[in-house]
Write an enzyme that holds these catalytic residues in place. Structure first.
Site, PDB file in Angstrom:
ATOM      1  N   PHE A 167       0.843  -1.189   0.000  1.00 26.93           N
ATOM      2  CA  PHE A 167       0.000   0.000   0.000  1.00 26.93           C
ATOM      3  C   PHE A 167       0.889   1.255   0.000  1.00 26.93           C
ATOM      4  CE2 PHE A 167      -2.743   2.964   2.561  1.00 26.93           C
ATOM      5  CZ  PHE A 167      -3.762   3.071   1.633  1.00 26.93           C
ATOM      6  N   LYS A 186     -12.566  -1.252   7.729  1.00 20.15           N
ATOM      7  CA  LYS A 186     -12.819  -2.092   6.551  1.00 20.15           C
ATOM      8  C   LYS A 186     -13.722  -3.264   6.953  1.00 20.15           C
ATOM      9  CE  LYS A 186      -8.878  -0.240   4.190  1.00 20.15           C
ATOM     10  NZ  LYS A 186      -7.430  -0.169   4.148  1.00 20.15           N
ATOM     11  N   ARG A 246     -12.256  -2.694  -8.246  1.00 17.63           N
ATOM     12  CA  ARG A 246     -12.186  -3.649  -7.153  1.00 17.63           C
ATOM     13  C   ARG A 246     -13.584  -3.986  -6.660  1.00 17.63           C
ATOM     14  NH1 ARG A 246      -8.417  -1.550  -2.270  1.00 17.63           N
ATOM     15  NH2 ARG A 246     -10.373  -0.488  -1.864  1.00 17.63           N
TER      16      ARG A 246
END
Ligand SMILES: *Cc1c(COP(=O)(O)O)cnc(C)c1O
Length: 417
Positions: free
Chosen positions: A125, A220, A368
């Site tokens: 990331f 998340k 995604r």
């Protein structure tokens, strides 16, 4: 499996996790496939925040003690320890993932001060890479970035710490941690894992795998809400020698004695810095409780089924629609999202959103699709694949109409019935 509405309804009927969907406050008319970026709101989160608000109003500053607010980062840490396969006392909730990464990465380079290299992979990331760049510069270390498949072999006796994300935020590829740890420990290096795309969606065994250090994200798959506090893990054997490089007052051994000298708390509590973000912690607690209530093995099975069926359904359409599936096909090699490459990925994501399917464009050419098993149904999966087909037709049909005749026939033949 052939994806039909009937098949999907049958799968929903047999789904032991189906009941969890009703514990989330989901918008009507949308298929939300972006829970890997921001999880959906648990209904209990609002109720608990309301309750905390009333405590704040009634008891004001006394609430910190009266309602156990000061203990919450550790209590929540212990709950998370169960989710990531760690022991009580090894996890604490604090700050953001990036800040926690800073603490642990700097701490790791200080512990291995005689080694020059911070090692990571090119797919990591960018935010994690930035933190590492900053530390490398300030500490005069070398940040070595290698292709993911060369990570293990690149670990050597000059490696202070190996830093990796367990699930690649772009491709969804899942890295097996044990072989990384084995090589790192053989070379005397530490291993720091980012669990942003794995915590809450697959069973983790940080202790069994021998992972030294880890950070993870609260908003998340843990559904803690926008900007939810993150967590960090330090393996017990390291705790005594490993210091938080940010010396904060809440991490002090006796925070409310207000001594002028810093003395770290003799526990994971020393990895706190400032006052905990209480309302956010309360919301995260609701999300974490839902994950604890679910069986993570069942969550993993459902995640593999959803992503697998999505891949199976998209595969036959790839050639005709300029799509490439960048996520591994073998279920044990991927996390809970699938990424498609398309030359007009941004337009594809916008087209899906116009039809109520929320997936996420990732520059320059990926879309995604995240499958959060606690609230995504097989029926959602079916709906999303039908809409994807339609949007692809909208994008590709005008292009085909303008292509030379030979190419049109070629594409039509390859795409089949
Ligand atoms: C989402 C994500 C983060 C988030 O970091 P914050 O500082 O909490 O915003 C970090 N690392 C990875 C790999 C991520 O996917």
């Amino acid at each position: 499996m052939v994806l039909t509405r009937e098949n999907c309804e049958a799968l929903d009927g047999a789904d032991t996790l189906a009941g969890f969907r009703h514990r989330f406050d989901l918008p009507v008319g949308k298929i939300y496939l972006d829970g890997n970026s921001l999880g959906a709101p648990p209904i209990a989160a609002r109720q608990r925040v309301d309750r905390a608000f009333a405590q704040w109003r009634n008891d004001l500053n006394a609430s910190w003690w009266k309602h156990g607010w000061l203990d919450l980062p550790r209590q929540l840490g212990d709950k998370l320890a169960r989710i990531v396969g760690a022991n009580s006392g090894e996890v604490i909730v604090a700050d953001s993932t990036s800040v926690n990464l800073f603490k642990l990465l700097l701490g790791a380079t200080q512990l291995r001060h005689d080694r020059r290299v911070i090692l990571t992979d090119a797919g990591n990331f960018p935010g994690d890479l930035y933190v590492a760049q900053g530390i490398a510069q300030a500490q005069q270390r070398k940040l070595r970035i290698v292709p993911a498949k060369e990570l293990i072999e690149s670990i050597d006796r000059d490696t202070a710490v190996v830093m990796l994300s367990q699930v690649d935020f772009r491709s969804g590829q899942l890295t097996e941690l044990k072989p990384v740890v084995a090589r790192a420990h053989a070379m005397g290096a530490l291993v720091l894992v980012d669990l942003a795309h794995s915590a809450g969606v697959l069973p983790l065994r940080l202790s069994d795998d021998g992972v030294d250090l880890a950070v993870g994200c609260g908003y998340k798959f843990l559904n803690g809400g926008p900007g939810a506090p993150a967590f960090l893990y330090v393996a017990k054997p390291l705790l005594e020698s490993f210091a938080n490089p940010i010396w904060g007052w809440i991490g002090h051994r006796d925070a409310f004695a207000f001594e002028s000298e810093y003395r770290p708390a003799p526990s994971i509590a020393s990895f706190q810095v400032g006052c905990p973000p209480l309302l956010s912690l309360i919301a995260l607690d609701a999300g974490v409780d839902l994950v604890l209530e679910a069986d993570l093995q069942a969550v993993r099975r459902k995640s593999a089924a959803l992503t697998g069926a999505f891949i199976d359904s998209v595969s036959p359409q790839c050639a005709a629609n300029r799509i490439e599936i960048v996520t591994p096909f073998e279920s044990h090699r991927r996390g809970s999202h699938v990424s498609l490459r398309h030359p007009q990925a941004s337009r594809l994501a916008d087209g899906l959103a116009d039809h109520g399917v929320i997936a996420e464009f990732r520059a320059p050419d990926l879309v995604r699709f995240g499958f959060a098993p606690l609230y995504i149904s097989f029926r959602d999966l079916w709906g999303a694949t039908e809409i994807l087909k339609r949007v692809l037709r909208e994008i590709e049909a005008p292009r085909r109409a303008h292509a030379p005749a030979g190419l049109v026939t070629d594409i039509a033949q390859r795409s089949g019935p």
